[in-house]
Scaffold this motif. Structure first.
Motif, PDB file in Angstrom:
ATOM      1  N   SER A 119       0.825  -1.195   0.000  1.00 30.73           N
ATOM      2  CA  SER A 119       0.000   0.000   0.000  1.00 30.73           C
ATOM      3  C   SER A 119       0.860   1.246   0.000  1.00 30.73           C
ATOM      4  O   SER A 119       1.758   1.411   0.818  1.00 30.73           O
ATOM      5  CB  SER A 119      -0.939  -0.009   1.203  1.00 30.73           C
ATOM      6  N   VAL A 120       0.575   2.113  -0.935  1.00 39.76           N
ATOM      7  CA  VAL A 120       1.131   3.452  -0.898  1.00 39.76           C
ATOM      8  C   VAL A 120       0.465   4.152   0.270  1.00 39.76           C
ATOM      9  O   VAL A 120      -0.586   3.727   0.730  1.00 39.76           O
ATOM     10  CB  VAL A 120       0.804   4.192  -2.216  1.00 39.76           C
ATOM     11  N   PRO A 121       1.090   5.205   0.782  1.00 40.25           N
ATOM     12  CA  PRO A 121       0.485   5.903   1.927  1.00 40.25           C
ATOM     13  C   PRO A 121      -0.887   6.479   1.585  1.00 40.25           C
ATOM     14  O   PRO A 121      -0.970   7.466   0.877  1.00 40.25           O
ATOM     15  CB  PRO A 121       1.498   7.012   2.235  1.00 40.25           C
ATOM     16  N   VAL A 122      -1.925   5.852   2.076  1.00 37.02           N
ATOM     17  CA  VAL A 122      -3.283   6.294   1.761  1.00 37.02           C
ATOM     18  C   VAL A 122      -3.969   6.727   3.050  1.00 37.02           C
ATOM     19  O   VAL A 122      -3.953   5.991   4.028  1.00 37.02           O
ATOM     20  CB  VAL A 122      -4.087   5.158   1.103  1.00 37.02           C
ATOM     21  N   VAL A 123      -4.514   7.914   3.043  1.00 33.53           N
ATOM     22  CA  VAL A 123      -5.121   8.434   4.262  1.00 33.53           C
ATOM     23  C   VAL A 123      -6.567   7.988   4.443  1.00 33.53           C
ATOM     24  O   VAL A 123      -7.061   7.896   5.549  1.00 33.53           O
ATOM     25  CB  VAL A 123      -5.122   9.974   4.272  1.00 33.53           C
ATOM     26  N   SER A 124      -7.230   7.733   3.305  1.00 33.56           N
ATOM     27  CA  SER A 124      -8.671   7.499   3.374  1.00 33.56           C
ATOM     28  C   SER A 124      -9.003   6.204   4.100  1.00 33.56           C
ATOM     29  O   SER A 124      -8.234   5.266   4.134  1.00 33.56           O
ATOM     30  CB  SER A 124      -9.230   7.396   1.962  1.00 33.56           C
ATOM     31  N   ARG A 125     -10.200   6.197   4.661  1.00 36.51           N
ATOM     32  CA  ARG A 125     -10.800   5.004   5.240  1.00 36.51           C
ATOM     33  C   ARG A 125     -12.255   5.048   4.838  1.00 36.51           C
ATOM     34  O   ARG A 125     -12.750   6.105   4.472  1.00 36.51           O
ATOM     35  CB  ARG A 125     -10.761   5.055   6.768  1.00 36.51           C
ATOM     36  N   SER A 191      -1.155  13.232  -0.261  1.00 41.09           N
ATOM     37  CA  SER A 191      -0.247  12.421   0.546  1.00 41.09           C
ATOM     38  C   SER A 191       0.988  12.141  -0.297  1.00 41.09           C
ATOM     39  O   SER A 191       0.880  11.730  -1.447  1.00 41.09           O
ATOM     40  CB  SER A 191      -0.985  11.135   0.916  1.00 41.09           C
ATOM     41  N   LEU A 192       2.151  12.405   0.244  1.00 40.00           N
ATOM     42  CA  LEU A 192       3.386  12.248  -0.526  1.00 40.00           C
ATOM     43  C   LEU A 192       3.592  10.789  -0.902  1.00 40.00           C
ATOM     44  O   LEU A 192       3.383   9.894  -0.092  1.00 40.00           O
ATOM     45  CB  LEU A 192       4.570  12.772   0.282  1.00 40.00           C
ATOM     46  N   GLY A 193       3.970  10.562  -2.130  1.00 42.75           N
ATOM     47  CA  GLY A 193       4.208   9.189  -2.577  1.00 42.75           C
ATOM     48  C   GLY A 193       2.986   8.510  -3.143  1.00 42.75           C
ATOM     49  O   GLY A 193       3.020   7.334  -3.481  1.00 42.75           O
ATOM     50  N   ALA A 194       1.883   9.252  -3.220  1.00 34.57           N
ATOM     51  CA  ALA A 194       0.646   8.638  -3.715  1.00 34.57           C
ATOM     52  C   ALA A 194       0.065   9.453  -4.869  1.00 34.57           C
ATOM     53  O   ALA A 194      -0.189  10.647  -4.729  1.00 34.57           O
ATOM     54  CB  ALA A 194      -0.379   8.528  -2.597  1.00 34.57           C
ATOM     55  N   CYS A 195      -0.141   8.783  -5.997  1.00 42.05           N
ATOM     56  CA  CYS A 195      -0.809   9.410  -7.136  1.00 42.05           C
ATOM     57  C   CYS A 195      -2.141   8.703  -7.334  1.00 42.05           C
ATOM     58  O   CYS A 195      -2.344   7.590  -6.853  1.00 42.05           O
ATOM     59  CB  CYS A 195       0.028   9.255  -8.394  1.00 42.05           C
TER      60      CYS A 195
END
Lengths: 245, 245
Positions: A119-125, A191-195
């Motif tokens: 997982s790329v750094p993902v903030v969502s839940r 979020s850095l590192g996430a496209c």
DNA sequence: TACTTGTCTTCCATTCACCGGAAGGAGCGG
DNA sequence: CCGCTCCTTCCGGTGAATGGAAGACAAGTA
């Protein structure tokens, strides 16, 4: 000022949030503005019923009974059900984190989410809300939102990362392209590192009812393939929704 | 008999259930045993806060705010998070409906579920509870449950379909085989046209913390392959749980 | 139209359950 | 031992919750 018992009890529940999943009695009292003794009594009742549970540490958390109840809420349940298999297909085809979101006033509301191994750094839940302008699904939803919503969203272009688009003109240009090209992208804007890439989900022919997106570490590689996969899934969801009326 | 306001309000919420996702005011009053006028007032407060929402038809449903709260409940959240990617893998490998369940007293509690396109008649939903003896995951959980739980479960072997195992001796024999073989099966015991296979999920080496199962229309075909896929996924989940402490 | 039967909503005098300050206990760190 | 913070229990005054009754509304029936 009149505070009914019911609203007080509900305010206690409202003291919980994504940042505050477990609270001590005194924190609950403070956050809800109730006298400690009162909070104690009400929390006791909530606990007895199962709305709150108590950890070994003595802290309170949302109880399983509320979890049960929450699952009964018809929050886009038709959409979630229709989309479920297509989300899995999409995950299978891309191995990326998959998101299904709708617009809730001026925010993105994630109604389903499917995370991969890497997982790329993902903030969502599931259930979380994020600003419309900083996520792929958000840009899609914003592109097809009514004028007043867009105005409101443009008035609060908060910066999240150095790459977040905060210039109204630039965002407007991006939204125009979303409408002509049929998809939106972001590059480390939330979020850095996430496209991310996202496409609209249409019910019938016209209205955009949701957005479907994926999050990947890098977009330069095979954007075309990802967009194609997203479109297939979005169309499938739309057809399912239409056939179910 | 003394009914505090709080418990009354909660009882109103408790009137909702999988079979009753939307209720009219009078139904709410009847089901919770409250006078209509009282129910009216309390429902009004719940609605104002967002715990209940009102449909166009005038019926009440669980509101979005409770949905939000429910998602905060730590119901096996560690387990769900660890398992998520493996569930998708398993779906990819089998294209069957996938279930992750734990034991809650003497019932199966489904904590996650992943449905495919072609769905066999499956009754379960996330959050639903079913008897332990009539489902694949249930048999696994029962096989590794403490003695008192097993005794209680054996005392209530309700018949669901003509194929449900209701003879204690036969169930005991099946559980013995679950422990030696390492997997459980059912054939139309919960729902006609649906068979299932399930395996235990172990944290570390010993304790069974959950069960992982799939539902398929027919088991005769390639049971061995399915069991193998289940085992791989279960081991992966177990490893993830162990490494996360 | 008039009547029936089901809904939902509003009103208000009575009363009883909620309120919350205060006091006591439990744990902890210095 | 003292001081601090947290949790729990108690109890008398009082104001918020109560629920019967009556009215509004809609849909169905004759």
């Amino acid at each position: 000022m009149a505070a009914s018992v019911t609203s007080r009890a509900l305010d206690l529940l409202g003291a919980f949030g994504p940042e505050h999943r477990s609270l001590t009695l005194s924190e609950l009292a403070r956050r809800s503005g109730l006298p400690l003794a009162t909070a104690h009594r009400l929390v006791g009742e909530l606990h007895k019923w199962g709305a709150l549970a108590r950890l070994a540490s003595g802290e309170y958390v949302i109880g399983r009974r509320l979890w049960d109840l929450g699952l009964l809420a018809p929050v886009q349940s038709g959409l979630r059900q229709a989309a479920s298999p297509f989300l899995h297909d999409l995950y299978g085809a891309t191995l990326a984190t998959v998101h299904l979101a709708v617009r809730d006033r001026v925010e993105v509301l994630y109604v389903d989410r499917l995370a991969g191994h890497v997982s790329v750094p993902v903030v969502s839940r599931i259930g979380s809300r994020l600003p419309l302008h900083a996520t792929g699904v958000g840009k899609v939803l914003l592109a097809y939102a009514p004028e007043d919503v867009r105005a409101e969203a443009f008035s609060r272009l908060t910066r999240v990362t150095p790459y977040t688009v905060t210039q109204p003109a630039r965002l407007a240009e991006q939204l125009r392209r979303v409408r002509t090209e049929g998809y939106a992208t972001t590059g480390e804007e939330m979020s850095l590192g996430a496209c991310s890439v996202a496409v609209p989900v249409r019910a019938g022919h016209d209205s955009v009812v949701a957005a479907l997106g994926i999050v990947v570490p890098d977009l330069r590689r095979d954007k075309a393939r990802l967009v194609a996969a997203l479109r297939v899934a979005a169309q499938g969801i739309g057809r399912t929704l239409a056939s179910a009326e």
